[in-house]
Design a protein around this motif. Structure first.
Motif, mmCIF file in Angstrom:
data_model
loop_
_atom_site.group_PDB
_atom_site.id
_atom_site.type_symbol
_atom_site.label_atom_id
_atom_site.label_comp_id
_atom_site.label_asym_id
_atom_site.label_seq_id
_atom_site.Cartn_x
_atom_site.Cartn_y
_atom_site.Cartn_z
ATOM 1 N N SER A 9 0.829 -1.213 0.000
ATOM 2 C CA SER A 9 0.000 0.000 0.000
ATOM 3 C C SER A 9 0.859 1.256 0.000
ATOM 4 O O SER A 9 0.508 2.256 -0.636
ATOM 5 C CB SER A 9 -0.936 0.009 1.207
ATOM 6 N N SER A 59 -5.386 -7.559 -0.941
ATOM 7 C CA SER A 59 -6.656 -7.222 -0.310
ATOM 8 C C SER A 59 -7.507 -6.421 -1.281
ATOM 9 O O SER A 59 -6.987 -5.812 -2.216
ATOM 10 C CB SER A 59 -6.427 -6.414 0.970
ATOM 11 N N ASP A 60 -8.813 -6.424 -1.028
ATOM 12 C CA ASP A 60 -9.709 -5.612 -1.852
ATOM 13 C C ASP A 60 -9.379 -4.138 -1.703
ATOM 14 O O ASP A 60 -9.370 -3.392 -2.682
ATOM 15 C CB ASP A 60 -11.178 -5.860 -1.465
ATOM 16 N N SER A 61 -9.092 -3.696 -0.483
ATOM 17 C CA SER A 61 -8.775 -2.279 -0.275
ATOM 18 C C SER A 61 -7.475 -1.903 -0.978
ATOM 19 O O SER A 61 -7.361 -0.815 -1.545
ATOM 20 C CB SER A 61 -8.709 -1.941 1.212
ATOM 21 N N TYR A 64 -8.266 -1.546 -4.686
ATOM 22 C CA TYR A 64 -8.944 -0.283 -4.978
ATOM 23 C C TYR A 64 -7.972 0.891 -4.885
ATOM 24 O O TYR A 64 -8.031 1.810 -5.708
ATOM 25 C CB TYR A 64 -10.138 -0.053 -4.045
ATOM 26 N N LEU A 65 -7.071 0.869 -3.890
ATOM 27 C CA LEU A 65 -6.073 1.930 -3.777
ATOM 28 C C LEU A 65 -5.195 1.962 -5.020
ATOM 29 O O LEU A 65 -4.859 3.035 -5.525
ATOM 30 C CB LEU A 65 -5.211 1.735 -2.522
#
Length: 168
Positions: A9, A59-61, A64-65
């Protein structure tokens, strides 16, 4: 969120940080720097996915990021091109519409996989890069025509998958 899931991330977030710098370098005719920023963005785009898989931190988050980071970088790059008169403002409408379509169909309970659309972001990054390297009007016209074709195929593909899944 675990520490190891933060690593991809953070790499993804680097694209968010360089997006305004890309805009600035294009607006101030610092094209060599803009090209270097796009190369850096491409490396971080590859690296965040690689690290997420390698560290088992997908991860899904995070996904999306990744998409949002790409979208902001792409929109700011093309916004600079539009302000410089290199492309018609229509291109921003097209990019935003395609992103909105992705978000609308990705938030469904069953995701609509678009085998063509996943390459749209990559094409837009390449389009930014090629436009900076070869800013001739004919090249930009060809790139724009290819973008429209890819967008149309992506829309047809996405709705075809959606309709087949609902009828099947």
């Amino acid at each position: 969120m675990s520490k190891k899931s933060l690593i991809p991330s953070i790499v993804t977030a680097l694209r968010l940080l360089v997006a305004p710098v890309l805009f600035y370098t294009i607006m101030t005719n610092q094209y060599s720097w803009a090209i270097l920023i796009l190369i850096l963005a491409g490396i971080t785009d590859f690296l965040d996915g690689y690290l997420a898989r390698r560290l088992d931190a997908s991860s899904d988050s995070g996904a999306y990021l990744d998409v949002i980071s790409d979208f902001i970088l792409i929109v700011l790059g093309f916004a600079a091109f539009v302000l410089k008169g290199w492309y018609d403002p229509f291109i921003l409408l097209l990019i935003i519409t395609m992103f909105a379509l992705f978000l609308a169909t990705s938030s469904l309970k069953k995701l609509v996989y678009d085998p063509v659309g996943k390459y749209l972001g990559a094409f837009l990054m390449v389009m930014l890069f090629v436009t900076l390297l070869f800013p001739e009007p004919m090249i930009k016209t060809i790139l724009l025509a290819l973008l429209v074709i890819i967008c149309l195929i992506s829309i047809i593909s996405r709705f075809s998958v959606f309709l087949n899944r609902n009828n099947g």
